[in-house]
Design a protein around this motif. Structure first.
Motif, PDB file in Angstrom:
ATOM      1  N   ALA A 144       6.340  -7.005 -39.251  1.00 14.19           N
ATOM      2  CA  ALA A 144       5.644  -7.193 -37.973  1.00 14.19           C
ATOM      3  C   ALA A 144       6.009  -6.115 -36.971  1.00 14.19           C
ATOM      4  N   ALA A 145       7.186  -5.488 -37.122  1.00 12.76           N
ATOM      5  CA  ALA A 145       7.636  -4.461 -36.182  1.00 12.76           C
ATOM      6  C   ALA A 145       7.266  -3.053 -36.634  1.00 12.76           C
ATOM      7  N   THR A 146       6.593  -2.888 -37.761  1.00 12.84           N
ATOM      8  CA  THR A 146       6.231  -1.574 -38.273  1.00 12.84           C
ATOM      9  C   THR A 146       4.750  -1.557 -38.630  1.00 12.84           C
ATOM     10  N   ASP A 147       4.277  -0.376 -38.981  1.00 13.42           N
ATOM     11  CA  ASP A 147       2.896  -0.251 -39.441  1.00 13.42           C
ATOM     12  C   ASP A 147       2.787  -0.780 -40.867  1.00 13.42           C
ATOM     13  N   MET A 148       1.718  -1.523 -41.132  1.00 10.79           N
ATOM     14  CA  MET A 148       1.511  -2.087 -42.459  1.00 10.79           C
ATOM     15  C   MET A 148       0.790  -1.052 -43.323  1.00 10.79           C
ATOM     16  N   PRO A 149       1.309  -0.756 -44.510  1.00 12.91           N
ATOM     17  CA  PRO A 149       0.689   0.269 -45.353  1.00 12.91           C
ATOM     18  C   PRO A 149      -0.642  -0.223 -45.914  1.00 12.91           C
ATOM     19  N   PRO A 150      -1.622   0.663 -46.064  1.00 16.01           N
ATOM     20  CA  PRO A 150      -2.895   0.254 -46.663  1.00 16.01           C
ATOM     21  C   PRO A 150      -2.738   0.010 -48.161  1.00 16.01           C
ATOM     22  N   LEU A 151      -3.616  -0.849 -48.687  1.00 17.10           N
ATOM     23  CA  LEU A 151      -3.590  -1.228 -50.099  1.00 17.10           C
ATOM     24  C   LEU A 151      -4.740  -0.570 -50.829  1.00 17.10           C
ATOM     25  N   ASN A 179     -11.934  -6.049 -51.154  1.00 22.69           N
ATOM     26  CA  ASN A 179     -11.791  -6.809 -49.921  1.00 22.69           C
ATOM     27  C   ASN A 179     -10.410  -7.453 -49.871  1.00 22.69           C
ATOM     28  N   TYR A 180      -9.687  -7.171 -48.810  1.00 28.61           N
ATOM     29  CA  TYR A 180      -8.409  -7.843 -48.591  1.00 28.61           C
ATOM     30  C   TYR A 180      -8.202  -7.992 -47.084  1.00 28.61           C
ATOM     31  N   ARG A 181      -7.390  -8.932 -46.704  1.00 31.15           N
ATOM     32  CA  ARG A 181      -7.114  -9.172 -45.298  1.00 31.15           C
ATOM     33  C   ARG A 181      -5.635  -9.493 -45.135  1.00 31.15           C
ATOM     34  N   VAL A 182      -5.175  -9.394 -43.920  1.00 30.67           N
ATOM     35  CA  VAL A 182      -3.767  -9.628 -43.606  1.00 30.67           C
ATOM     36  C   VAL A 182      -3.657 -10.934 -42.848  1.00 30.67           C
ATOM     37  N   ARG A 183      -2.821 -11.825 -43.360  1.00 31.32           N
ATOM     38  CA  ARG A 183      -2.526 -13.092 -42.686  1.00 31.32           C
ATOM     39  C   ARG A 183      -1.023 -13.188 -42.502  1.00 31.32           C
ATOM     40  N   GLY A 184      -0.578 -12.995 -41.263  1.00 28.46           N
ATOM     41  CA  GLY A 184       0.852 -12.996 -41.024  1.00 28.46           C
ATOM     42  C   GLY A 184       1.495 -11.831 -41.756  1.00 28.46           C
ATOM     43  N   ASN A 185       2.427 -12.127 -42.652  1.00 27.54           N
ATOM     44  CA  ASN A 185       3.063 -11.080 -43.455  1.00 27.54           C
ATOM     45  C   ASN A 185       2.561 -11.108 -44.906  1.00 27.54           C
ATOM     46  N   TYR A 186       1.342 -11.604 -45.122  1.00 27.85           N
ATOM     47  CA  TYR A 186       0.726 -11.647 -46.449  1.00 27.85           C
ATOM     48  C   TYR A 186      -0.500 -10.745 -46.487  1.00 27.85           C
ATOM     49  N   TYR A 187      -0.668 -10.052 -47.616  1.00 23.31           N
ATOM     50  CA  TYR A 187      -1.933  -9.439 -47.969  1.00 23.31           C
ATOM     51  C   TYR A 187      -2.639 -10.412 -48.904  1.00 23.31           C
ATOM     52  N   VAL A 188      -3.886 -10.739 -48.606  1.00 27.37           N
ATOM     53  CA  VAL A 188      -4.680 -11.630 -49.449  1.00 27.37           C
ATOM     54  C   VAL A 188      -5.840 -10.815 -50.026  1.00 27.37           C
ATOM     55  N   VAL A 189      -5.795 -10.575 -51.332  1.00 24.08           N
ATOM     56  CA  VAL A 189      -6.825  -9.807 -52.021  1.00 24.08           C
ATOM     57  C   VAL A 189      -7.801 -10.791 -52.663  1.00 24.08           C
ATOM     58  N   ASP A 190      -9.068 -10.563 -52.446  1.00 21.94           N
ATOM     59  CA  ASP A 190     -10.075 -11.541 -52.864  1.00 21.94           C
ATOM     60  C   ASP A 190     -10.459 -11.452 -54.334  1.00 21.94           C
ATOM     61  N   GLU A 215      -1.669   0.000 -55.351  1.00 16.70           N
ATOM     62  CA  GLU A 215      -0.622   0.780 -54.691  1.00 16.70           C
ATOM     63  C   GLU A 215      -0.657   0.553 -53.192  1.00 16.70           C
ATOM     64  N   LEU A 216       0.528   0.438 -52.602  1.00 17.98           N
ATOM     65  CA  LEU A 216       0.707   0.452 -51.160  1.00 17.98           C
ATOM     66  C   LEU A 216       1.196   1.851 -50.801  1.00 17.98           C
ATOM     67  N   ARG A 217       0.449   2.535 -49.956  1.00 15.57           N
ATOM     68  CA  ARG A 217       0.765   3.918 -49.632  1.00 15.57           C
ATOM     69  C   ARG A 217       0.975   4.061 -48.135  1.00 15.57           C
ATOM     70  N   MET A 218       1.990   4.852 -47.769  1.00 14.07           N
ATOM     71  CA  MET A 218       2.287   5.108 -46.363  1.00 14.07           C
ATOM     72  C   MET A 218       2.475   6.606 -46.177  1.00 14.07           C
ATOM     73  N   GLY A 219       1.772   7.172 -45.197  1.00 14.78           N
ATOM     74  CA  GLY A 219       1.879   8.588 -44.904  1.00 14.78           C
ATOM     75  C   GLY A 219       0.762   9.378 -45.545  1.00 14.78           C
ATOM     76  N   THR A 220       0.640  10.636 -45.130  1.00 15.08           N
ATOM     77  CA  THR A 220      -0.384  11.538 -45.664  1.00 15.08           C
ATOM     78  C   THR A 220       0.215  12.626 -46.536  1.00 15.08           C
ATOM     79  N   LYS A 221       1.360  13.158 -46.168  1.00 15.92           N
ATOM     80  CA  LYS A 221       2.044  14.179 -46.947  1.00 15.92           C
ATOM     81  C   LYS A 221       3.384  13.613 -47.397  1.00 15.92           C
ATOM     82  N   ASN A 222       3.729  13.826 -48.655  1.00 18.63           N
ATOM     83  CA  ASN A 222       4.932  13.202 -49.229  1.00 18.63           C
ATOM     84  C   ASN A 222       4.885  11.690 -49.034  1.00 18.63           C
TER      85      ASN A 222
END
Length: 328
Positions: free
Chosen positions: A262-269, A282-293, A300-307
Protein backbone atom coordinates in the motif's frame (compact mmCIF):
# COMPACT_ATOMS: atom_id res chain seq x y z
CA UNK A 1 32.49 42.75 -81.13
CA UNK A 2 32.08 42.57 -77.41
CA UNK A 3 29.83 39.49 -77.62
CA UNK A 4 32.43 37.60 -79.74
CA UNK A 5 35.18 38.30 -77.21
CA UNK A 6 33.01 36.94 -74.35
CA UNK A 7 32.36 33.64 -76.17
CA UNK A 8 36.05 33.21 -76.95
CA UNK A 9 36.94 33.69 -73.26
CA UNK A 10 34.49 31.00 -72.22
CA UNK A 11 36.00 28.49 -74.66
CA UNK A 12 39.51 29.17 -73.34
CA UNK A 13 38.40 28.65 -69.69
CA UNK A 14 36.58 25.40 -70.57
CA UNK A 15 39.63 23.97 -72.33
CA UNK A 16 41.87 24.89 -69.40
CA UNK A 17 39.57 23.16 -66.90
CA UNK A 18 39.38 20.01 -69.03
CA UNK A 19 43.16 19.56 -68.94
CA UNK A 20 43.32 19.45 -65.10
CA UNK A 21 43.27 15.84 -63.87
CA UNK A 22 42.30 14.91 -60.23
CA UNK A 23 45.00 13.47 -57.99
CA UNK A 24 44.82 9.66 -57.64
CA UNK A 25 43.70 8.18 -54.27
CA UNK A 26 46.39 6.30 -52.38
CA UNK A 27 44.89 2.84 -51.50
CA UNK A 28 47.39 2.39 -48.64
CA UNK A 29 46.17 5.52 -46.91
CA UNK A 30 42.49 4.54 -47.22
CA UNK A 31 40.80 3.76 -43.86
CA UNK A 32 37.53 1.86 -43.87
CA UNK A 33 34.63 3.33 -41.87
CA UNK A 34 33.64 1.48 -38.72
CA UNK A 35 30.25 1.47 -36.97
CA UNK A 36 30.36 2.98 -33.49
CA UNK A 37 27.64 1.68 -31.20
CA UNK A 38 25.93 4.45 -29.34
CA UNK A 39 25.57 4.12 -25.59
CA UNK A 40 23.82 6.30 -23.07
CA UNK A 41 26.69 5.71 -20.65
CA UNK A 42 29.32 7.13 -23.03
CA UNK A 43 30.14 10.74 -22.00
CA UNK A 44 29.28 13.39 -24.54
CA UNK A 45 32.02 15.71 -25.73
CA UNK A 46 31.22 19.38 -25.29
CA UNK A 47 32.84 21.81 -27.69
CA UNK A 48 32.54 25.47 -26.82
CA UNK A 49 32.06 27.67 -29.85
CA UNK A 50 33.13 31.26 -30.23
CA UNK A 51 30.57 33.57 -28.81
CA UNK A 52 29.66 36.07 -31.48
CA UNK A 53 28.81 39.57 -30.35
CA UNK A 54 25.79 41.24 -31.94
CA UNK A 55 26.47 43.92 -34.46
CA UNK A 56 25.14 47.40 -33.84
CA UNK A 57 21.48 47.52 -34.70
CA UNK A 58 20.91 43.75 -34.45
CA UNK A 59 19.77 43.76 -30.82
CA UNK A 60 16.71 45.89 -30.38
CA UNK A 61 15.00 46.48 -27.05
CA UNK A 62 11.74 44.64 -26.44
CA UNK A 63 8.84 46.99 -26.24
CA UNK A 64 6.90 46.12 -23.10
CA UNK A 65 3.63 47.76 -22.25
CA UNK A 66 3.89 49.56 -18.97
CA UNK A 67 1.29 48.39 -16.45
CA UNK A 68 -1.50 50.81 -15.88
CA UNK A 69 -1.58 52.39 -12.49
CA UNK A 70 -4.79 51.35 -10.74
CA UNK A 71 -6.20 53.40 -7.94
CA UNK A 72 -7.17 51.64 -4.69
CA UNK A 73 -10.84 52.31 -5.41
CA UNK A 74 -10.55 50.69 -8.86
CA UNK A 75 -8.67 47.67 -7.44
CA UNK A 76 -11.38 47.16 -4.83
CA UNK A 77 -14.13 47.50 -7.42
CA UNK A 78 -12.52 44.96 -9.76
CA UNK A 79 -11.78 42.46 -6.99
CA UNK A 80 -15.34 42.65 -5.69
CA UNK A 81 -16.82 42.31 -9.18
CA UNK A 82 -14.72 39.20 -9.92
CA UNK A 83 -15.60 37.56 -6.59
CA UNK A 84 -19.35 38.23 -6.77
CA UNK A 85 -21.57 35.24 -7.62
CA UNK A 86 -25.07 36.05 -8.84
CA UNK A 87 -28.10 33.71 -8.65
CA UNK A 88 -28.90 31.62 -11.73
CA UNK A 89 -31.95 29.75 -12.97
CA UNK A 90 -30.03 26.44 -13.00
CA UNK A 91 -29.01 26.99 -9.39
CA UNK A 92 -32.58 26.88 -8.08
CA UNK A 93 -33.95 23.80 -6.31
CA UNK A 94 -37.62 24.66 -5.87
CA UNK A 95 -37.50 28.09 -4.15
CA UNK A 96 -33.94 27.69 -2.83
CA UNK A 97 -30.95 29.14 -4.68
CA UNK A 98 -28.08 26.69 -4.12
CA UNK A 99 -24.60 28.17 -4.54
CA UNK A 100 -21.40 26.12 -4.81
CA UNK A 101 -19.33 27.15 -1.82
CA UNK A 102 -15.92 28.70 -2.51
CA UNK A 103 -13.63 30.30 0.03
CA UNK A 104 -13.55 34.09 -0.36
CA UNK A 105 -16.47 34.36 -2.78
CA UNK A 106 -19.22 36.97 -2.41
CA UNK A 107 -22.72 35.49 -2.67
CA UNK A 108 -25.54 37.76 -3.78
CA UNK A 109 -28.87 37.83 -1.93
CA UNK A 110 -31.78 39.89 -3.25
CA UNK A 111 -34.32 40.79 -0.57
CA UNK A 112 -37.49 42.89 -0.46
CA UNK A 113 -39.27 44.97 2.22
CA UNK A 114 -41.90 43.00 4.08
CA UNK A 115 -40.34 39.66 3.06
CA UNK A 116 -37.98 37.40 5.01
CA UNK A 117 -35.09 35.70 3.20
CA UNK A 118 -33.72 32.51 4.71
CA UNK A 119 -29.98 31.71 4.63
CA UNK A 120 -29.66 27.99 5.47
CA UNK A 121 -26.29 26.63 6.59
CA UNK A 122 -24.95 23.08 6.30
CA UNK A 123 -26.71 20.52 8.53
CA UNK A 124 -24.73 20.07 11.74
CA UNK A 125 -22.85 23.35 11.23
CA UNK A 126 -22.82 25.49 14.37
CA UNK A 127 -23.35 29.23 14.08
CA UNK A 128 -20.69 31.32 15.84
CA UNK A 129 -21.46 34.92 14.88
CA UNK A 130 -23.38 37.07 12.38
CA UNK A 131 -22.26 40.59 11.45
CA UNK A 132 -24.10 43.00 9.13
CA UNK A 133 -22.80 46.30 7.82
CA UNK A 134 -26.14 48.11 8.23
CA UNK A 135 -28.07 46.96 11.28
CA UNK A 136 -30.44 49.96 11.24
CA UNK A 137 -32.17 49.39 7.92
CA UNK A 138 -31.68 45.63 7.88
CA UNK A 139 -33.23 43.24 10.38
CA UNK A 140 -31.01 40.19 10.98
CA UNK A 141 -31.84 37.18 13.17
CA UNK A 142 -31.10 33.48 13.44
CA UNK A 143 -32.93 30.30 14.33
CA UNK A 144 -32.58 26.49 14.29
CA UNK A 145 -34.49 23.73 12.55
CA UNK A 146 -34.41 20.01 13.29
CA UNK A 147 -32.64 18.39 16.20
CA UNK A 148 -29.60 16.24 16.84
CA UNK A 149 -27.66 15.29 13.74
CA UNK A 150 -30.27 16.96 11.50
CA UNK A 151 -30.07 20.30 13.34
CA UNK A 152 -29.60 23.20 10.93
CA UNK A 153 -28.85 26.86 11.58
CA UNK A 154 -30.70 29.59 9.65
CA UNK A 155 -29.92 33.30 9.34
CA UNK A 156 -32.96 35.47 8.52
CA UNK A 157 -32.65 38.91 6.86
CA UNK A 158 -35.27 41.55 6.02
CA UNK A 159 -34.80 45.12 4.70
CA UNK A 160 -37.04 47.97 5.85
CA UNK A 161 -36.98 49.73 2.45
CA UNK A 162 -36.06 49.18 -1.18
CA UNK A 163 -32.94 50.43 -2.91
CA UNK A 164 -30.53 49.80 -0.06
CA UNK A 165 -27.47 47.59 0.15
CA UNK A 166 -25.20 46.11 2.79
CA UNK A 167 -22.92 43.13 3.39
CA UNK A 168 -23.23 40.19 5.75
CA UNK A 169 -20.56 37.96 7.30
CA UNK A 170 -21.49 34.61 8.86
CA UNK A 171 -18.89 32.69 10.90
CA UNK A 172 -19.43 29.05 11.84
CA UNK A 173 -17.36 26.25 13.32
CA UNK A 174 -16.53 25.04 9.77
CA UNK A 175 -16.16 28.06 7.47
CA UNK A 176 -16.93 31.73 6.81
CA UNK A 177 -19.62 33.09 4.45
CA UNK A 178 -19.59 36.53 2.82
CA UNK A 179 -22.82 37.86 1.31
CA UNK A 180 -23.84 40.98 -0.58
CA UNK A 181 -27.39 42.02 0.32
CA UNK A 182 -29.47 44.19 -2.00
CA UNK A 183 -33.06 45.27 -1.46
CA UNK A 184 -35.39 45.57 -4.46
CA UNK A 185 -39.08 46.29 -4.79
CA UNK A 186 -39.67 43.90 -7.68
CA UNK A 187 -38.77 40.49 -6.23
CA UNK A 188 -36.77 38.65 -3.61
CA UNK A 189 -35.02 35.35 -2.93
CA UNK A 190 -37.01 33.27 -0.50
CA UNK A 191 -34.03 31.12 0.55
CA UNK A 192 -30.47 30.27 -0.32
CA UNK A 193 -28.06 27.54 0.74
CA UNK A 194 -24.83 25.99 -0.43
CA UNK A 195 -23.42 22.73 -1.68
CA UNK A 196 -19.87 21.85 -0.68
CA UNK A 197 -17.75 20.20 -3.43
CA UNK A 198 -14.75 19.64 -1.12
CA UNK A 199 -16.87 17.84 1.46
CA UNK A 200 -18.53 15.74 -1.23
CA UNK A 201 -15.11 14.74 -2.61
CA UNK A 202 -13.81 13.82 0.86
CA UNK A 203 -16.95 11.79 1.53
CA UNK A 204 -16.59 9.95 -1.78
CA UNK A 205 -12.93 9.20 -1.04
CA UNK A 206 -13.79 7.74 2.38
CA UNK A 207 -16.54 5.63 0.85
CA UNK A 208 -14.19 4.27 -1.80
CA UNK A 209 -11.57 3.42 0.82
CA UNK A 210 -14.15 1.53 2.87
CA UNK A 211 -15.36 -0.31 -0.22
CA UNK A 212 -11.78 -1.32 -1.13
CA UNK A 213 -11.13 -2.59 2.37
CA UNK A 214 -14.43 -4.48 2.41
CA UNK A 215 -13.73 -6.12 -0.97
CA UNK A 216 -10.23 -7.10 0.14
CA UNK A 217 -11.60 -8.81 3.22
CA UNK A 218 -14.38 -10.50 1.27
CA UNK A 219 -11.87 -12.26 -1.02
CA UNK A 220 -10.71 -14.57 1.73
CA UNK A 221 -14.07 -14.88 3.45
CA UNK A 222 -15.89 -15.76 0.22
CA UNK A 223 -13.62 -18.66 -0.75
CA UNK A 224 -13.66 -22.23 0.54
CA UNK A 225 -10.33 -23.95 1.15
CA UNK A 226 -11.46 -27.20 -0.50
CA UNK A 227 -11.85 -25.60 -3.92
CA UNK A 228 -8.55 -23.72 -4.02
CA UNK A 229 -5.43 -24.64 -5.94
CA UNK A 230 -2.10 -23.41 -4.49
CA UNK A 231 0.14 -25.15 -7.06
CA UNK A 232 1.97 -21.99 -8.12
CA UNK A 233 5.64 -21.15 -7.71
CA UNK A 234 7.52 -17.86 -7.91
CA UNK A 235 10.86 -17.37 -9.67
CA UNK A 236 13.04 -14.42 -10.60
CA UNK A 237 13.89 -11.45 -8.39
CA UNK A 238 12.94 -11.03 -4.73
CA UNK A 239 11.80 -7.43 -4.24
CA UNK A 240 9.90 -6.11 -1.24
CA UNK A 241 6.67 -6.40 -3.20
CA UNK A 242 7.09 -10.10 -4.05
CA UNK A 243 3.72 -11.88 -3.71
CA UNK A 244 2.98 -13.74 -0.50
CA UNK A 245 0.98 -16.50 -2.23
CA UNK A 246 -0.85 -17.28 -5.46
CA UNK A 247 -3.90 -19.52 -5.79
CA UNK A 248 -7.00 -20.00 -7.92
CA UNK A 249 -10.53 -21.28 -7.43
CA UNK A 250 -10.78 -22.90 -10.87
CA UNK A 251 -12.12 -19.71 -12.39
CA UNK A 252 -10.01 -16.80 -11.16
CA UNK A 253 -6.40 -16.40 -10.01
CA UNK A 254 -5.70 -14.50 -6.78
CA UNK A 255 -2.25 -12.97 -6.22
CA UNK A 256 -1.81 -11.86 -2.62
CA UNK A 257 0.72 -9.06 -2.22
CA UNK A 258 2.40 -8.08 1.09
CA UNK A 259 0.66 -5.52 3.31
CA UNK A 260 3.48 -3.03 2.67
CA UNK A 261 2.42 -2.79 -1.00
CA UNK A 262 0.00 0.00 0.00
CA UNK A 263 2.98 2.34 0.56
CA UNK A 264 4.63 1.62 -2.82
CA UNK A 265 3.71 1.47 -6.48
CA UNK A 266 2.02 -1.77 -7.49
CA UNK A 267 3.80 -3.51 -10.39
CA UNK A 268 1.75 -4.22 -13.53
CA UNK A 269 0.84 -7.82 -14.35
CA UNK A 270 1.58 -9.44 -17.71
CA UNK A 271 0.14 -12.86 -18.56
CA UNK A 272 2.42 -14.83 -20.88
CA UNK A 273 1.17 -16.86 -23.82
CA UNK A 274 2.57 -20.10 -25.20
CA UNK A 275 5.24 -18.23 -27.20
CA UNK A 276 6.27 -16.07 -24.23
CA UNK A 277 4.59 -12.89 -25.47
CA UNK A 278 2.50 -10.81 -23.10
CA UNK A 279 -1.25 -11.17 -23.55
CA UNK A 280 -4.04 -8.82 -22.64
CA UNK A 281 -6.01 -10.02 -19.63
CA UNK A 282 -8.59 -8.47 -17.36
CA UNK A 283 -7.45 -8.08 -13.78
CA UNK A 284 -8.24 -5.68 -10.96
CA UNK A 285 -6.76 -4.74 -7.61
CA UNK A 286 -8.73 -5.29 -4.42
CA UNK A 287 -6.82 -4.19 -1.37
CA UNK A 288 -3.52 -6.08 -1.57
CA UNK A 289 -4.88 -8.72 -4.01
CA UNK A 290 -4.64 -8.97 -7.77
CA UNK A 291 -7.75 -10.73 -9.10
CA UNK A 292 -7.27 -12.16 -12.60
CA UNK A 293 -10.48 -13.10 -14.37
CA UNK A 294 -9.09 -16.25 -16.01
CA UNK A 295 -6.54 -18.98 -15.36
CA UNK A 296 -3.02 -18.83 -16.79
CA UNK A 297 0.11 -20.96 -16.90
CA UNK A 298 2.66 -18.15 -16.62
CA UNK A 299 2.63 -14.47 -15.75
CA UNK A 300 5.10 -11.78 -14.75
CA UNK A 301 5.04 -8.82 -12.39
CA UNK A 302 7.38 -6.19 -13.80
CA UNK A 303 8.63 -2.96 -12.24
CA UNK A 304 10.69 -0.33 -14.03
CA UNK A 305 11.60 0.32 -17.65
CA UNK A 306 15.36 -0.28 -17.73
CA UNK A 307 16.90 -3.14 -15.74
CA UNK A 308 13.42 -4.32 -14.81
CA UNK A 309 12.66 -6.16 -11.61
CA UNK A 310 10.69 -9.24 -12.67
CA UNK A 311 8.86 -11.85 -10.59
CA UNK A 312 7.53 -14.77 -12.65
CA UNK A 313 4.48 -16.76 -11.57
CA UNK A 314 4.32 -20.32 -12.90
CA UNK A 315 1.46 -22.75 -12.48
CA UNK A 316 2.60 -26.28 -11.70
CA UNK A 317 0.70 -29.25 -13.16
CA UNK A 318 -2.05 -30.17 -10.74
CA UNK A 319 -1.30 -33.40 -8.94
CA UNK A 320 -3.95 -36.08 -8.73
CA UNK A 321 -4.35 -39.48 -7.08
CA UNK A 322 -1.55 -40.69 -4.77
CA UNK A 323 0.73 -37.81 -5.80
CA UNK A 324 -1.78 -35.26 -4.50
CA UNK A 325 -2.19 -37.16 -1.20
CA UNK A 326 1.42 -38.08 -0.42
CA UNK A 327 3.15 -35.22 -2.25
CA UNK A 328 4.83 -37.43 -4.83
Amino acid sequence: MIRMFFVTSLLVLTAACATIEPEPIDPDGFIAATVIEESDERPARIIETVKALPLPGQMKPIQRALPKTVTPDEAIRRGRAHALIEPSVDGYVNAIQVYPYMEGALFRLYASPGQVSDIALQPGEELVSVSAGDTVRWVVGDTLSGSGATSRAHVLVKPISAGIRTNLMIATDRRTYHLELESTGDGYMAALSWRYPQDELAKLTRRNNRAIAREAGSIERGLTLEGLNFDYRLTGDSPDWKPVRVFDDGRQVFIQMPESIAATDMPPLFVLGTNGDAELVNYRVRGNYYVVDRLFRAAELRMGTKNQTVVRILKAPRRTGLAAIFGG
